[in-house]
Design an enzyme around this catalytic site. Sequence first.
Site, short mmCIF file in Angstrom:
data_model
loop_
_atom_site.label_atom_id
_atom_site.label_comp_id
_atom_site.label_asym_id
_atom_site.label_seq_id
_atom_site.Cartn_x
_atom_site.Cartn_y
_atom_site.Cartn_z
N LYS A 152 -13.39 -1.43 6.53
CA LYS A 152 -14.26 -1.73 5.36
C LYS A 152 -14.85 -3.21 5.51
CE LYS A 152 -10.24 0.22 3.82
NZ LYS A 152 -9.49 1.05 4.17
N ASP A 169 -0.56 -5.80 9.00
CA ASP A 169 -1.79 -4.82 8.11
C ASP A 169 -3.12 -5.16 8.13
OD1 ASP A 169 -3.66 -2.47 7.78
OD2 ASP A 169 -1.61 -1.32 6.03
N ALA A 189 -6.05 -4.70 7.28
CA ALA A 189 -7.41 -3.33 7.09
C ALA A 189 -8.89 -4.24 6.32
CB ALA A 189 -6.80 -2.80 5.80
N TRP A 203 1.26 -1.29 0.53
CA TRP A 203 -0.03 -0.20 0.39
C TRP A 203 1.28 1.00 0.07
CZ3 TRP A 203 -2.63 2.87 4.86
CH2 TRP A 203 -3.46 3.90 4.14
C1 HCI Z 1 -7.43 1.31 -0.87
O1 HCI Z 1 -7.82 1.70 -1.33
O2 HCI Z 1 -6.58 1.37 -0.88
C2 HCI Z 1 -7.68 1.77 1.16
C3 HCI Z 1 -8.23 2.85 0.95
C4 HCI Z 1 -7.42 4.06 0.93
C5 HCI Z 1 -6.52 4.59 0.17
C6 HCI Z 1 -5.79 5.89 0.76
C7 HCI Z 1 -5.72 6.14 1.81
C8 HCI Z 1 -6.47 5.99 2.76
C9 HCI Z 1 -7.69 4.71 1.69
#
Ligand code: HCI
Length: 394
Positions: free
Chosen positions: A243, A208, A210, A127
């Site tokens: 989520k 992580d 999420a 990410w």
């Molecule tokens: C994602 O799309 O990877 C998760 C959502 C997100 C994206 C960027 C910053 C915060 C949350």
Amino acid sequence: MFAELRPQPDDPILALMDRFRADPRADKIDLGVGVYRNSRGVTPVMQAVKSAEQQLLERQESKSYTGLAGDPAFVAAMTRLVLGGEIDAERIAGAATVGGTGALRQALDLARLASPGATVHIPDPSWPNHRAIIEAVGLSCRSYRYYDPAAGGIDIEGMIADLAAAEPGDVVVLHGCCHNPTGADPTAAQWHDIVEALRTSRATVLIDLAYLGFGEGLDADAAATRLVARQLPEVIVAVSCSKNFGLYRDRAGVVLVLSETGAHRDVVQGNLATLNRLAYSFPADHGAKVAETILNDPALHASWTEELGQMRGRINELRRSLADALRSETGSDRFAFLASQNGMFSRLAVPPEDIRRLREEKAIYLIGDGRLNVAGLNAEDIPRLARAIAEISP
Ligand code: HCI
């Protein structure tokens, strides 16, 4: 002083979200930012969340401050959800945070306080905010081999070899399930090998988490985290409620820290409280209270797991349909991996130029690295998406 400021680089995901919003084309398709959408294209408020909010509206008597680490009942409920009661409570410190990003930030600030020279090892790819936050707190960031695009799976030999570079005092970031951006998770056997490599390195692990519940189910998706927590001495888990509870904008999350023995737990807890105080005093409570209410009420809990299961089922159905459509459009199995990967995301091995053309010519928005949010798809859009990919990236 502001004349000294330099513009900051955009987050590629959030920049694309803005670009999508500004696109006037009526038939545009958003497969960028990681939010779940139902068959009507809506990111719904879950039934259990509505009911919990109703209960709070009627019964909550005060909105006075919680503690610096948030509501202990929320932290306890999240600890049970994630760790399943398998870990000695004396080892666990925890604090409510501002979403999963807040949990990562506090985790990395804690690592910096404990080990200012730490290198933080993240998967390649990861990410984008991982590297950004690691560098923002002043730690070094290094990538380890992770994804094998040819196989649509993990380069386990490369990963294990690279993890050997992690040292005591370093941090190794793992995605607990539903890897973002590839959707490729280690198998159970591979997780065992990863744990052994980490045991040898003696680095601290930061998981992580999420997308708990978006892969195979709540317990199945927590299995790797629980294995790591059982087997290794120092583990941090950064958990998001965005989520799986659909609480995105309410910013509910928790950071859990497992020390080797109970002896360090109280100091860790004090550090977490201080990090919250220095960043924002008290963490937000509304979303946390909603999650805690759901987790501690059997009827709401059942409703929540049922609805989460439907969301998961829908994503997996979309995965299969898209893989099928791409097989017929391209006449190849190039995209078969889509059907077997986990969670919201997969990454198409499509060059950035083709991603640009999909956006400009077809109004189809993917992240520049080829990441596609399957959970943002609609069944009706699949034929058009498959045709566009086959045409632009044959
Ligand atoms: C994602 O799309 O990877 C998760 C959502 C997100 C994206 C960027 C910053 C915060 C949350």
